[in-house]
Design an enzyme around this catalytic site. Sequence first.
Site, PDB file in Angstrom:
ATOM      1  N   CYS A  63      -1.749   6.531   9.199  1.00 40.21           N
ATOM      2  CA  CYS A  63      -2.173   6.045  10.178  1.00 40.21           C
ATOM      3  C   CYS A  63      -3.699   6.152  10.390  1.00 40.21           C
ATOM      4  CB  CYS A  63      -1.383   6.483  11.304  1.00 40.21           C
ATOM      5  SG  CYS A  63      -1.628   5.129  12.796  1.00 40.21           S
TER       6      CYS A  63
ATOM      7  N   ASN B   4       0.909  -1.385  -0.013  1.00 41.09           N
ATOM      8  CA  ASN B   4       0.045  -0.042   0.007  1.00 41.09           C
ATOM      9  C   ASN B   4       0.776   1.492  -0.163  1.00 41.09           C
ATOM     10  OD1 ASN B   4       0.436  -1.794   2.654  1.00 41.09           O
ATOM     11  ND2 ASN B   4      -0.208   0.271   3.518  1.00 41.09           N
TER      12      ASN B   4
HETATM   13  N1  PLP Z   1      -4.539  -4.530   3.354  1.00 37.67           N
HETATM   14  C1  PLP Z   1      -3.962  -3.477   2.645  1.00 37.67           C
HETATM   15  C2  PLP Z   1      -2.501  -3.718   1.917  1.00 37.67           C
HETATM   16  C3  PLP Z   1      -4.411  -2.239   2.697  1.00 37.67           C
HETATM   17  O1  PLP Z   1      -3.756  -1.165   2.085  1.00 37.67           O
HETATM   18  C4  PLP Z   1      -5.540  -1.973   3.680  1.00 37.67           C
HETATM   19  C5  PLP Z   1      -6.027  -0.588   3.719  1.00 37.67           C
HETATM   20  O2  PLP Z   1      -5.387   0.303   3.613  1.00 37.67           O
HETATM   21  C6  PLP Z   1      -6.223  -3.060   4.054  1.00 37.67           C
HETATM   22  C7  PLP Z   1      -5.582  -4.340   4.160  1.00 37.67           C
HETATM   23  C8  PLP Z   1      -7.309  -2.863   5.077  1.00 37.67           C
HETATM   24  O3  PLP Z   1      -8.717  -2.664   4.381  1.00 37.67           O
HETATM   25  P1  PLP Z   1      -9.813  -1.984   4.936  1.00 37.67           P
HETATM   26  O4  PLP Z   1      -9.444  -0.580   4.826  1.00 37.67           O
HETATM   27  O5  PLP Z   1     -10.985  -2.323   3.826  1.00 37.67           O
HETATM   28  O6  PLP Z   1     -10.137  -2.536   6.309  1.00 37.67           O
END
Ligand code: PLP
Length: 397
Positions: A331, A153
């Site tokens: 965050c 991300n």
């Molecule tokens: N996994 C990754 C790589 C993410 O970037 C995010 C959110 O930023 C999540 C999981 C969590 O997703 P959600 O915001 O739908 O809880």
Amino acid sequence: MSNKMSERHYLDYNATAPLRPQVRAAMLDALESGGANPSSVHAEGRHARALIEKARHSICEFVAGDADGLIFTSSGTEACNLALQTHLAPAGKIGRILVSAIEHPAILQTAATSELPVLQLGVDSSGQIDLTALDSALQDPTPALVAIMAANNETGAIQPIAEIGKMVRAHGSVFLCDGVQALGKMPLNMQTMHIDMLALSAHKIGGAAGSGALLIAPHIEIKPLIYGGGQELRRRAGTENLLGIVGFGAAIECAAQDLLTIDALAVLRDKMEAQLEKEMNRQKLAPLHFFARDIERLPNTSCFAIAGLSSETLVMALDLEGIAVSAGAACSSGKVTASHVLTAMGVADDLVQGAIRVSLGWDSKPADIDNLVACLTAFVVRQNQTYKDSQLIKAAE
Ligand code: PLP
């Protein structure tokens, strides 16, 4: 979006992509058609059920998942929890957990609650997972749950998911792939990538927040996190989030279309990086440090730092100019902490503190990029001048 907001340049798609008009229309349609309980047997209920099954079909088709293996959740985070916590049960076959050091907190924090041993696998300076370390960790005969994200991300770094999936399966372990950021930005295929469990989220692709999914392969058994009614084949109780799911389905259909022309986003992102470099050089400003630029990364993501400038300062300065970007690690509490991702890549502390993330998406335009380049360069010039002035004042004192 209000008029005021539409004057802004939103470049934070990896945090949340703006709701797509097609998603809004589909959700409004579902709302106006009554929004009945999908478990009801009457015509209204059957209509709601049909909408949910349509969305399920679209999502499964897009990632080559098994239609009986999709469990709708409230978020990507819940999908990660469902996958991990089910398999962390002491009675299960899994005896340990392997995670990469750059996983999202939805994986890292959940794994940390386990009584099973957790081993973190490092990444190289570009953010790519150490496959030799994974291979040697897999030699241990105790079956592992291996959680590795398809794309990061913060940096956009893409992992060799098909290769990892093959290795994990060959050792009789289970592969959980966090596909939340990869969805709609690169191909994801549970079959060819040998993924046992795939976590997804709607709001990263222009659906509404509050809707996610865990897809499981036919040989995977899930123990619910939430008990009650028999929804989602008894794997996730509670009346379904009809609007969120309908929006998820509509967003997937748009994402499938976008994927056909996704390279255009990379062209825009690369142009931004090249322009920024050119301007910084021309004005003889501090060099830019790009992260994960030398490996395969998501076409929409650019993560970089300017030595001597903190990410909080940069994010705020750009915000005042009408440009929305994130600090390297945005965050959930709104407080920026040092990025565990960049730290795992061995990035020097001052650059970790200065990293910002620019992420593009379905509504990004060249004007967004031009504005960012102009505002960022002007800001760095002003900062330099302020610094020079302060040095002159000091010298005169
Ligand atoms: N996994 C990754 C790589 C993410 O970037 C995010 C959110 O930023 C999540 C999981 C969590 O997703 P959600 O915001 O739908 O809880």
